[in-house]
Design a protein around this motif. Structure first.
Motif, PDB file in Angstrom:
ATOM      1  N   THR A 136       0.838  -1.199   0.000  1.00 27.01           N
ATOM      2  CA  THR A 136       0.000   0.000   0.000  1.00 27.01           C
ATOM      3  C   THR A 136       0.876   1.254   0.000  1.00 27.01           C
ATOM      4  N   ARG A 137       1.940   1.240   0.803  1.00 25.65           N
ATOM      5  CA  ARG A 137       2.842   2.381   0.877  1.00 25.65           C
ATOM      6  C   ARG A 137       3.509   2.627  -0.479  1.00 25.65           C
ATOM      7  N   ALA A 138       3.961   1.558  -1.119  1.00 27.59           N
ATOM      8  CA  ALA A 138       4.645   1.696  -2.407  1.00 27.59           C
ATOM      9  C   ALA A 138       3.676   2.162  -3.500  1.00 27.59           C
ATOM     10  N   TRP A 139       2.482   1.566  -3.546  1.00 26.82           N
ATOM     11  CA  TRP A 139       1.537   1.880  -4.622  1.00 26.82           C
ATOM     12  C   TRP A 139       0.894   3.249  -4.470  1.00 26.82           C
ATOM     13  N   ALA A 192       8.869   1.379   1.868  1.00 25.76           N
ATOM     14  CA  ALA A 192       8.139   0.120   1.725  1.00 25.76           C
ATOM     15  C   ALA A 192       9.097  -1.059   1.645  1.00 25.76           C
ATOM     16  N   LEU A 193      10.184  -0.899   0.914  1.00 26.24           N
ATOM     17  CA  LEU A 193      11.179  -1.973   0.803  1.00 26.24           C
ATOM     18  C   LEU A 193      11.819  -2.274   2.148  1.00 26.24           C
ATOM     19  N   ASP A 194      12.144  -1.227   2.901  1.00 24.60           N
ATOM     20  CA  ASP A 194      12.733  -1.441   4.228  1.00 24.60           C
ATOM     21  C   ASP A 194      11.769  -2.216   5.129  1.00 24.60           C
ATOM     22  N   ARG A 206       7.718 -10.658  -3.065  1.00 26.50           N
ATOM     23  CA  ARG A 206       7.271  -9.264  -2.997  1.00 26.50           C
ATOM     24  C   ARG A 206       8.453  -8.296  -3.107  1.00 26.50           C
ATOM     25  N   VAL A 207       9.544  -8.589  -2.399  1.00 24.91           N
ATOM     26  CA  VAL A 207      10.734  -7.728  -2.483  1.00 24.91           C
ATOM     27  C   VAL A 207      11.261  -7.741  -3.915  1.00 24.91           C
ATOM     28  N   GLY A 208      11.395  -8.929  -4.494  1.00 28.10           N
ATOM     29  CA  GLY A 208      11.898  -9.042  -5.863  1.00 28.10           C
ATOM     30  C   GLY A 208      11.036  -8.296  -6.862  1.00 28.10           C
ATOM     31  N   THR A 209       9.728  -8.410  -6.716  1.00 28.72           N
ATOM     32  CA  THR A 209       8.812  -7.714  -7.623  1.00 28.72           C
ATOM     33  C   THR A 209       8.928  -6.210  -7.462  1.00 28.72           C
ATOM     34  N   MET A 210       9.009  -5.745  -6.215  1.00 30.13           N
ATOM     35  CA  MET A 210       9.127  -4.310  -5.969  1.00 30.13           C
ATOM     36  C   MET A 210      10.433  -3.773  -6.555  1.00 30.13           C
TER      37      MET A 210
END
Length: 177
Positions: free
Chosen positions: A118-121, A129-131, A155-159
């Protein structure tokens, strides 16, 4: 092909099991959550929303906080996919408080995964968001929960992939395999 069919079979399995369970029992509520998640996985968002709302409400009445929290997190995922940022955030705030109150670390991880997305989008805060996502993955690893750990690395890889950080993305995606 194969993965999608496997998800559809899982959805049918949970639907059959739910039909056999005595309504309102703990088992039926847990199956309702699993069925709602399966519907979400096959992107039947209308039916998933109906199932998860009913599960959330019934599990609240029954005092099954973990099931209720799981339903709330899944609903937040749906609302995020629908672009309903404020609704998703409100649900995630509720889920985060509930997961902490009941001390359910798996639900804390699931909630953190959704919060980071949610934070990233919606907030454009990809680095934050990654942290947060990496911290949640470390918690999943500490819990020795393979499913949650793999999901976290995905999720990390996709981000990272979406941010164009392909080498870093590859490291996390390789961990999934």
């Amino acid at each position: 092909g194969g993965r999608r069919e496997g998800l559809r079979e899982a959805e049918r399995f949970y639907a059959r099991a739910l039909a056999l369970a005595a309504p309102g029992t703990d088992a039926a509520l847990e199956l309702g959550l699993r069925h709602g998640r399966a519907l979400l996985a096959i992107t039947d968002l209308r039916r998933a929303t109906e199932e998860l709302l009913a599960t959330r409400d019934a599990s609240a009445a029954a005092g099954l906080d973990a099931v209720r929290c799981g339903a709330i997190v899944a609903l937040a995922n749906i609302y995020g996919k629908q672009g309903r940022a404020a609704d998703a955030q409100a649900l995630l705030d509720e889920a985060q408080a509930l997961a902490e109150a009941i001390g359910d670390r798996e639900l804390q991880v699931r909630t953190a995964y959704e919060l980071s997305r949610t934070r990233a989008w919606f907030e454009g805060a990809a680095d934050q968001a990654l942290d947060e996502l990496r911290a949640a993955v470390r918690l999943a690893e500490a819990l020795s929960n393979r499913e949650l750990t793999i999901e976290g690395h995905m999720r990390v890889g996709t981000m990272l992939f979406n941010a164009g950080r392909l080498e870093q993305a590859d490291e996390h995606l390789a961990l999934c395999t």
